[in-house]
Design an enzyme around this catalytic site. Structure first.
Site, PDB file in Angstrom:
ATOM      1  N   ASP A  70      33.666  44.886  29.103  1.00  0.00           N
ATOM      2  CA  ASP A  70      33.584  43.729  29.950  1.00  0.00           C
ATOM      3  C   ASP A  70      32.506  44.098  31.216  1.00  0.00           C
ATOM      4  OD1 ASP A  70      35.586  44.865  31.181  1.00  0.00           O
ATOM      5  OD2 ASP A  70      37.001  43.237  31.483  1.00  0.00           O
ATOM      6  N   HIS A 141      45.423  38.821  31.642  1.00  0.00           N
ATOM      7  CA  HIS A 141      44.147  38.915  30.539  1.00  0.00           C
ATOM      8  C   HIS A 141      43.950  40.295  30.199  1.00  0.00           C
ATOM      9  CE1 HIS A 141      41.457  40.031  34.436  1.00  0.00           C
ATOM     10  NE2 HIS A 141      41.997  40.983  33.964  1.00  0.00           N
TER      11      HIS A 141
HETATM   12  C1  GLP Z   1      39.883  43.677  35.457  1.00  0.00           C
HETATM   13  C2  GLP Z   1      39.069  43.999  34.038  1.00  0.00           C
HETATM   14  C3  GLP Z   1      40.130  44.504  32.982  1.00  0.00           C
HETATM   15  C4  GLP Z   1      41.370  45.150  33.776  1.00  0.00           C
HETATM   16  C5  GLP Z   1      42.117  44.788  34.881  1.00  0.00           C
HETATM   17  C6  GLP Z   1      42.976  45.564  35.426  1.00  0.00           C
HETATM   18  O1  GLP Z   1      40.194  42.443  35.832  1.00  0.00           O
HETATM   19  N1  GLP Z   1      38.505  43.040  33.687  1.00  0.00           N
HETATM   20  O2  GLP Z   1      39.719  45.059  31.795  1.00  0.00           O
HETATM   21  O3  GLP Z   1      42.218  45.565  32.702  1.00  0.00           O
HETATM   22  O4  GLP Z   1      40.880  44.325  35.706  1.00  0.00           O
HETATM   23  O5  GLP Z   1      42.681  46.296  36.360  1.00  0.00           O
HETATM   24  P1  GLP Z   1      43.490  47.323  37.138  1.00  0.00           P
HETATM   25  O6  GLP Z   1      43.795  48.495  36.203  1.00  0.00           O
HETATM   26  O7  GLP Z   1      42.707  47.511  38.431  1.00  0.00           O
HETATM   27  O8  GLP Z   1      44.771  46.673  37.597  1.00  0.00           O
END
Ligand code: GLP
Length: 243
Positions: A70, A141
């Site tokens: 993404d 998500h």
């Molecule tokens: C963002 C990305 C996701 C990711 C999520 C979790 O929103 N779009 O793909 O999984 O963050 O992030 P973190 O690992 O920093 O909690």
């Protein structure tokens, strides 16, 4: 109801090693030549492990195609906050992958729809995704597939959920600068991956983790779209274990 197999990691370092062990094994047994890769804090330790193993000659990405999951729409790949820059910094610039192997979504694509179709064509040309490594958002998500999104989509442009925008707010100087649109691999693409490795870490993920552990598919929690997958490996921080 699906019975989930979760490996609980004592801390982030253990999680990084466990995740890197899975990816390394799948690279070495030849089953994985196309990977979808996440951004976020959660996978950073895994990328560090994989980069080091690659530099020591223990694994190679020489025969793989690498896709990111993404990106923020409107953000240039040169912006250090872009997912493009993240992928280069944490993995791609540190491993033995050549440019022709790398497919990263761009936030500044002049025609966002055409970029989505071209990305899907590149995934198809790679024979689909062998391994999708995913993080988890606090709102459940996966990639930028927000609550309520259709599970039938491939790569698409998406309005970011307010909870996602709040989670990303610390990286931006003010509320108005937080991106409101993203581009993401869709759930159809992710569910079509031959293997899925889901990484769950951070206190803010407790509710999403509970939704996953409930074993019931629920469009309000996109991560539950993975429940029917026949090769799903979940590695989660022990602190997220239900009491
Ligand atoms: C963002 C990305 C996701 C990711 C999520 C979790 O929103 N779009 O793909 O999984 O963050 O992030 P973190 O690992 O920093 O909690």
């Amino acid at each position: 109801m699906t019975k989930l197999n979760v490996t609980w990691a004592v801390d982030r370092a253990a999680m990084a090693k466990l995740a890197a062990n899975h990816v390394s094994a799948w690279l070495l047994d030849g089953s994985t030549t196309s990977l979808a890769l996440p951004t976020g804090d959660t996978p950073i330790g895994m990328y560090e492990e994989l980069s080091q193993r690659c530099q020591r000659g223990e694994i190679s990405f020489g025969d793989t195609k690498l896709f990111n999951l993404d990106e923020y729409v409107g953000m240039s790949p040169e912006d250090p906050r872009s997912y493009h820059a993240f992928m280069r910094r944490h993995l791609i610039d540190r491993i033995d992958a050549s440019e022709s192997q790398v497919h990263l979504l761009r936030g500044d694509a002049p025609d966002a729809e055409e970029q989505c179709r071209a990305f899907d064509r590149a995934i198809e040309a790679a024979g689909g995704i062998d391994l999708a490594v995913l993080g988890l958002g606090a709102n459940g998500h996966i990639a930028f597939n927000e609550p309520g999104v259709s599970w039938d989509l491939d790569t698409h442009v998406v309005a970011l959920d307010e909870r996602t925008r709040q989670a990303h707010r610390p990286n931006f100087p003010d509320e108005a600068s937080v991106p409101s649109t993203g581009v993401t691999m869709g759930i159809n693409t992710l569910r079509s991956a031959r293997k899925v490795l889901l990484l769950c870490a951070g206190e803010s993920k407790r509710e999403a983790m509970a939704a996953l552990l409930s074993g019931r598919e629920d469009p309000a929690w996109p991560v539950t779209s993975l429940l029917g997958h026949n090769d799903l490996v979940v590695v989660a921080e022990e602190t997220l274990m239900p009491s």
